[in-house]
Design a protein around this motif. Structure first.
Motif, mmCIF file in Angstrom:
data_model
loop_
_atom_site.group_PDB
_atom_site.id
_atom_site.type_symbol
_atom_site.label_atom_id
_atom_site.label_comp_id
_atom_site.label_asym_id
_atom_site.label_seq_id
_atom_site.Cartn_x
_atom_site.Cartn_y
_atom_site.Cartn_z
ATOM 1 N N THR A 23 0.846 -1.186 0.000
ATOM 2 C CA THR A 23 0.000 0.000 0.000
ATOM 3 C C THR A 23 0.887 1.243 0.000
ATOM 4 N N VAL A 24 2.010 1.155 0.716
ATOM 5 C CA VAL A 24 2.962 2.267 0.811
ATOM 6 C C VAL A 24 3.507 2.627 -0.565
ATOM 7 N N SER A 25 3.750 1.617 -1.399
ATOM 8 C CA SER A 25 4.322 1.867 -2.733
ATOM 9 C C SER A 25 3.253 1.876 -3.821
ATOM 10 N N ASN A 26 2.001 2.025 -3.433
ATOM 11 C CA ASN A 26 0.878 2.013 -4.388
ATOM 12 C C ASN A 26 0.847 0.749 -5.233
ATOM 13 N N GLY A 27 1.254 -0.359 -4.637
ATOM 14 C CA GLY A 27 1.226 -1.648 -5.320
ATOM 15 C C GLY A 27 2.389 -1.884 -6.268
ATOM 16 N N ARG A 28 3.274 -0.908 -6.404
ATOM 17 C CA ARG A 28 4.409 -1.067 -7.322
ATOM 18 C C ARG A 28 5.489 -1.938 -6.688
ATOM 19 N N THR A 29 6.101 -2.773 -7.506
ATOM 20 C CA THR A 29 7.167 -3.648 -7.016
ATOM 21 C C THR A 29 8.474 -3.449 -7.768
ATOM 22 N N LYS A 30 8.469 -2.566 -8.752
ATOM 23 C CA LYS A 30 9.684 -2.323 -9.538
ATOM 24 C C LYS A 30 10.081 -0.854 -9.425
ATOM 25 N N PRO A 31 11.247 -0.599 -8.803
ATOM 26 C CA PRO A 31 11.726 0.786 -8.725
ATOM 27 C C PRO A 31 12.191 1.267 -10.098
ATOM 28 N N ASP A 55 5.220 8.454 3.953
ATOM 29 C CA ASP A 55 6.336 7.507 3.911
ATOM 30 C C ASP A 55 7.529 8.088 3.162
ATOM 31 N N HIS A 56 7.258 8.801 2.081
ATOM 32 C CA HIS A 56 8.332 9.463 1.349
ATOM 33 C C HIS A 56 9.005 10.527 2.227
ATOM 34 N N HIS A 58 9.166 10.581 5.484
ATOM 35 C CA HIS A 58 9.943 9.888 6.513
ATOM 36 C C HIS A 58 11.281 9.413 5.944
ATOM 37 N N VAL A 59 11.248 8.806 4.768
ATOM 38 C CA VAL A 59 12.479 8.334 4.135
ATOM 39 C C VAL A 59 13.408 9.507 3.839
ATOM 40 N N LEU A 60 12.862 10.601 3.341
ATOM 41 C CA LEU A 60 13.678 11.770 3.012
ATOM 42 C C LEU A 60 14.385 12.311 4.248
ATOM 43 N N LYS A 61 13.707 12.301 5.389
ATOM 44 C CA LYS A 61 14.327 12.764 6.639
ATOM 45 C C LYS A 61 15.493 11.874 7.053
ATOM 46 N N LEU A 62 15.430 10.593 6.712
ATOM 47 C CA LEU A 62 16.500 9.663 7.061
ATOM 48 C C LEU A 62 17.727 9.820 6.162
ATOM 49 N N CYS A 63 17.579 10.552 5.071
ATOM 50 C CA CYS A 63 18.654 10.694 4.081
ATOM 51 C C CYS A 63 19.501 11.945 4.295
ATOM 52 N N GLY A 64 19.595 12.432 5.510
ATOM 53 C CA GLY A 64 20.373 13.638 5.784
ATOM 54 C C GLY A 64 21.855 13.475 5.488
ATOM 55 N N ALA A 80 12.719 -4.531 1.510
ATOM 56 C CA ALA A 80 13.685 -3.801 0.685
ATOM 57 C C ALA A 80 13.063 -3.319 -0.622
ATOM 58 N N VAL A 81 12.231 -4.125 -1.261
ATOM 59 C CA VAL A 81 11.657 -3.719 -2.552
ATOM 60 C C VAL A 81 10.744 -2.508 -2.388
ATOM 61 N N VAL A 82 9.993 -2.432 -1.301
ATOM 62 C CA VAL A 82 9.134 -1.269 -1.052
ATOM 63 C C VAL A 82 10.008 -0.042 -0.808
ATOM 64 N N THR A 83 11.074 -0.217 -0.032
ATOM 65 C CA THR A 83 12.006 0.883 0.235
ATOM 66 C C THR A 83 12.632 1.388 -1.056
ATOM 67 N N LYS A 84 13.012 0.474 -1.941
ATOM 68 C CA LYS A 84 13.616 0.866 -3.222
ATOM 69 C C LYS A 84 12.633 1.656 -4.078
ATOM 70 N N VAL A 85 11.358 1.297 -4.049
ATOM 71 C CA VAL A 85 10.342 2.045 -4.810
ATOM 72 C C VAL A 85 10.223 3.465 -4.249
ATOM 73 N N LEU A 86 10.169 3.594 -2.923
ATOM 74 C CA LEU A 86 10.081 4.922 -2.312
ATOM 75 C C LEU A 86 11.316 5.756 -2.658
ATOM 76 N N LEU A 87 12.492 5.138 -2.576
ATOM 77 C CA LEU A 87 13.728 5.853 -2.897
ATOM 78 C C LEU A 87 13.771 6.256 -4.366
ATOM 79 N N SER A 88 13.316 5.387 -5.247
ATOM 80 C CA SER A 88 13.344 5.731 -6.674
ATOM 81 C C SER A 88 12.413 6.900 -6.976
ATOM 82 N N ASP A 89 11.288 6.991 -6.263
ATOM 83 C CA ASP A 89 10.407 8.152 -6.417
ATOM 84 C C ASP A 89 11.146 9.433 -6.029
#
Length: 127
Positions: A23-31, A55-56, A58-64, A80-89
């Motif tokens: 749900t976090v990655s809107n169902g996407r599994t490929k970054p 979620d984006h 939150h991830v952006l704050k961790l990338c300081g 990891a795959v969900v994290t990679k999708v968020l990071l690729s966005d």
């Protein structure tokens, strides 16, 4: 009997996280960008033009500072795959940059015993 969530409205004692990972990655599994678990990401200081979601953010704050994909996945408690999708966005909108891990030159023996023992020692100290 229903118990109060441990942290915020999206966590339940019995059920765990109420929002499922995909749900976090809107169902996407490929970054859209290539990452492995050791890829380092870091915020550029540019903000996304459009709001991407909590979620984006939150991830952006961790990338300081430079941080690995594996560490971010652990901190946000997502696969990891969900994290990679968020990071690729975030890469796509220019909010973060990524750098693939450098490859160490391999000598005659690709399994350096000293390195492996140092890693094992570090793991034992943490556990």
């Amino acid at each position: 009997m229903r118990q109060e969530p441990l942290e915020g409205p999206w966590l339940d004692d019995d059920a765990g996280r109420l929002i499922r990972p995909y749900t976090v990655s809107n169902g996407r599994t490929k970054p859209t960008s290539q990452f492995d678990l050791l890829t380092l990401v870091m915020a550029t200081g540019d903000r996304p033009n459009n709001y991407l979601g909590p979620d984006h953010s939150h991830v952006l704050k961790l990338c300081g500072g430079p941080v690995s994909v594996a560490e971010i996945a652990a901190q946000i408690a997502q696969p990891a795959v969900v994290t990679k999708v968020l990071l690729s966005d975030l890469v796509d909108c220019g909010a973060i940059t990524s750098r693939a891990p450098g490859r160490a030159p391999l000598g005659n023996d690709p399994t350096d015993r000293d390195l492996l023992e140092a890693v094992l020692d570090g793991l034992r100290r943490r556990l």
